[in-house]
Scaffold this active site. Structure first.
Site, PDB file in Angstrom:
ATOM      1  N   LYS A 205     -21.568 -26.151 -27.021  1.00 21.61           N
ATOM      2  CA  LYS A 205     -22.843 -26.089 -27.731  1.00 21.61           C
ATOM      3  C   LYS A 205     -22.658 -26.586 -29.167  1.00 21.61           C
ATOM      4  CE  LYS A 205     -25.781 -22.398 -29.194  1.00 21.61           C
ATOM      5  NZ  LYS A 205     -26.188 -21.009 -28.955  1.00 21.61           N
ATOM      6  N   GLU A 211     -10.389 -25.336 -29.116  1.00 26.32           N
ATOM      7  CA  GLU A 211      -9.729 -25.454 -27.803  1.00 26.32           C
ATOM      8  C   GLU A 211     -10.362 -26.575 -26.980  1.00 26.32           C
ATOM      9  OE1 GLU A 211     -10.830 -22.707 -29.257  1.00 26.32           O
ATOM     10  OE2 GLU A 211      -9.827 -20.903 -28.530  1.00 26.32           O
ATOM     11  N   GLY A 266     -24.345 -18.635 -25.803  1.00 27.05           N
ATOM     12  CA  GLY A 266     -23.268 -19.189 -24.969  1.00 27.05           C
ATOM     13  C   GLY A 266     -23.104 -18.469 -23.641  1.00 27.05           C
ATOM     14  N   ARG A 267     -22.998 -17.142 -23.691  1.00 29.86           N
ATOM     15  CA  ARG A 267     -22.725 -16.394 -22.443  1.00 29.86           C
ATOM     16  C   ARG A 267     -23.966 -16.267 -21.561  1.00 29.86           C
ATOM     17  NH1 ARG A 267     -22.106 -13.713 -27.007  1.00 29.86           N
ATOM     18  NH2 ARG A 267     -23.364 -11.891 -27.538  1.00 29.86           N
ATOM     19  N   GLU A 352     -18.923  -8.913 -24.827  1.00 25.32           N
ATOM     20  CA  GLU A 352     -19.255  -9.682 -26.029  1.00 25.32           C
ATOM     21  C   GLU A 352     -20.659  -9.314 -26.513  1.00 25.32           C
ATOM     22  OE1 GLU A 352     -17.477 -13.901 -27.339  1.00 25.32           O
ATOM     23  OE2 GLU A 352     -19.039 -14.082 -25.859  1.00 25.32           O
ATOM     24  N   HIS A 384      -5.737  -1.590  -2.756  1.00 27.27           N
ATOM     25  CA  HIS A 384      -4.278  -1.481  -2.651  1.00 27.27           C
ATOM     26  C   HIS A 384      -3.626  -1.578  -4.016  1.00 27.27           C
ATOM     27  CE1 HIS A 384      -4.249  -1.868   1.778  1.00 27.27           C
ATOM     28  NE2 HIS A 384      -5.423  -2.440   1.520  1.00 27.27           N
ATOM     29  N   LYS A 494     -10.308 -16.565 -35.396  1.00 27.04           N
ATOM     30  CA  LYS A 494     -10.412 -18.028 -35.488  1.00 27.04           C
ATOM     31  C   LYS A 494      -9.954 -18.490 -36.865  1.00 27.04           C
ATOM     32  CE  LYS A 494     -14.550 -18.909 -32.694  1.00 27.04           C
ATOM     33  NZ  LYS A 494     -15.940 -19.342 -32.781  1.00 27.04           N
TER      34      LYS A 494
END
Ligand code: G6Q
Length: 528
Positions: A205, A211, A266-267, A352, A384, A494
């Site tokens: 965005k 990254e 974003g999410r 978040e 398990h 950051k």
């Protein structure tokens, strides 16, 4: 408004004491109608919340709390484009992305629906070309592999959905996701694909995420080395971004940029052009089915009284356990391998959004907890591994069990076995087992679960499922009086990483760090 100061909160605290000694076993024994009373069918989804430590009275008080926190007002403000993300002065309009085009939604006086429709049309053209084999690389060969380069909200949602909808994937197109800046992530994928037939989607965005841009630059280098010319970038790169200048500077053709807007968090963005890799995988029709499923839930959420409103009930049950039973976590347990990324996706969506300690009025929160830790893995594998703690640990772990009824890979008795385990676990958690002679073999039971049964995992039913959780998280944020739509907590790391990166590149003396960080940087520098 502090929720603990409401009348409902005080009543709920008292009611919690009354419920201490009540076992769900007895609630079921007393009320043969309990399942009917506490379950809701919506489209092809059955939401059973009867295995919770609740009575009608509990729910009444929880809904009173939602009312006192003005949930109805906030729902309307969100849908109407109000700037409810107050710290970033933004509207929150993922619901507009799946809205019907004829229903206008205004931001700063502008109806945003035409912009949304234009991007959808562009996605339609693009994916049609891809699926027809008309998208061709520098050597004239058709694109066969699409690599999405993004991180966080620009990765987790589309990745989860692409995995979940594997039975709907178009033949001949493979989709890959690169997110980690650890070059291994990119390199392992590049080893499996050919530059001549690969399309990269740089999904960012802001188009400033370190990254993503590092991965995108390395992918571009790989392409240019093979093709022998920068010109190849035009044919092999597309971008999803709100930052046209940065996309252009990177060398991506402006025609290959898909727009996104500041009112899409974003999410919450998989419904926007961030969903392009989904559409590349399953086609635009299926992508629009996903949107339609989410829209159905938007209508349900906006128009249904609280006592039949699934996201509101999910949210208020979560508040009951988080705030009145001290449950620190909430488990997501899909009994459907295709949903294997769903817990990781919800982890971001929820943590978040609601991992906050400053309230909407700018005050530090004291006296109550906000978002829980979200975790989980598909059943039966989890059984398990970590279910031991859910059954016999010292802290309550409310859990959502999710099952699809129509197996997409029917083979022998697999699905019946899966279903038997699903039912057995929630029954065991409810009932427990009394073994007076050997306490270690005893189970207290009375451990709460929701069961979500979906007829079949389709694009539409998946759209519904995701939207249910989005609205659940929204409701909790309103009750906790926090802004669920910012994420300032990711900033400090950051910034520090920027300084440290420079220090790792040089030998200059270190200053300003704590002793541990100085020691670690020294150690790493010596090893290099
Ligand atoms: C999500 C967050 C975050 C964001 C990533 C990627 O709500 O804002 O996860 O999606 O940091 O951001 P860009 O899309 O700007 O690269």
């Amino acid at each position: 408004m502090n929720p603990t100061e409401t009348t409902a909160w005080k009543s709920l605290s008292e009611h919690r004491r009354e419920m201490e000694s009540v076992h769900m076993r007895d609630l079921f024994a007393r009320d043969p109608e309990r399942f009917k009373r506490f379950s809701i069918s919506f489209a092809d989804t059955l939401f059973d919340y009867s295995k919770n430590r609740i009575t009608e009275e509990t729910l009444r008080l929880l809904f009173d709390l939602a009312d006192e926190m003005d949930l109805p007002g906030w729902i309307e403000r969100m849908f109407a484009g109000g700037k409810i993300n107050v710290t970033e002065h933004r509207a929150v309009l993922h619901t507009a992305l799946r809205n019907l085009p004829e229903n206008p939604v205004y931001v700063d006086g502008e109806n945003v629906m035409p912009r949304i429709e234009a991007v959808l049309a562009k996605m339609r053209d693009f994916t049609r070309s891809l699926h027809r084999g008309d998208l061709r690389g520098f050597s004239g060969q058709a694109v066969t592999d699409v690599v999405n380069i993004g991180i966080g909200g620009s990765d987790l949602g589309p990745h989860m959905v692409t995995e979940a909808l594997k039975p709907y994937h178009r033949r001949g197109i493979r989709i890959h996701f690169v997110s980690n800046v650890d070059a291994t992530h990119l390199m392992e994928i590049l080893r499996r694909i050919r530059p001549e037939t690969t399309l990269f989607i740089v999904a960012s965005k802001t188009f400033t995420t370190q990254e993503t841009l590092t991965n995108a630059r390395s992918a571009r280098r790989w392409l240019v080395e093979f093709s022998g010319s920068e010109d190849a970038v035009t044919r092999h790169f597309a971008a999803v971004s709100a930052n046209p200048e940065a996309v252009w500077k990177f060398g991506i053709d402006p025609h290959n940029r898909f727009d996104i807007w500041d009112w899409v968090g974003g999410r919450y963005s998989l419904w926007s052009a961030i969903g392009l890799p989904i559409a590349c995988a399953v086609g635009m029709e299926a992508f629009e089915e996903l949107l339609a499923g989410a829209h159905e839930v938007d209508e349900h959420f906006r128009g249904t009284p609280f006592d039949r409103n699934i996201p509101v009930i999910m949210a208020m049950l979560g508040i009951w356990y988080r705030n009145f039973f001290g449950a620190p976590t909430h488990a997501i347990l899909p009994y459907t391998e295709y949903l294997h990324l769903f817990p990781a996706y919800l982890q971001q969506l929820d943590m978040e959004s609601n991992g906050k300690s400053i309230d909407r009025d700018g005050n530090r929160i004291t006296g109550y907890q906000t978002g829980p830790v979200i975790w989980g893995k598909p059943g039966t594998n989890g059984q398990h591994a970590f279910y031991q703690l859910i059954h016999q640990g010292t802290q309550p772990v409310p859990a959502d069990f999710i099952l699809t009824l129509d197996p997409q890979n029917p083979d022998g008795d697999h699905h019946r076995i899966l279903t038997a385990h699903f039912l057995a676990q929630t029954e065991a958690l409810l009932k427990g087992r009394n073994v007076p002679e050997a306490l270690h073999r005893a189970f207290d039971g009375n451990r709460p679960t929701n069961s979500i049964l979906i007829d079949r995992l389709t694009p539409r039913s998946l759209g519904r499922l995701i939207a249910l959780y989005e609205h659940k998280i929204f409701v909790q944020g309103i009750v906790w009086n926090i802004n669920s739509f910012d994420q300032w907590g990711v900033e400090l790391g950051k910034q520090l990483a920027g300084t440290i990166l420079e220090e790792l590149r040089s030998d200059t003396p270190l200053s300003g760090h704590d002793g541990s960080t100085t020691g670690l940087i020294d150690h790493i520098r010596r090893k290099k």
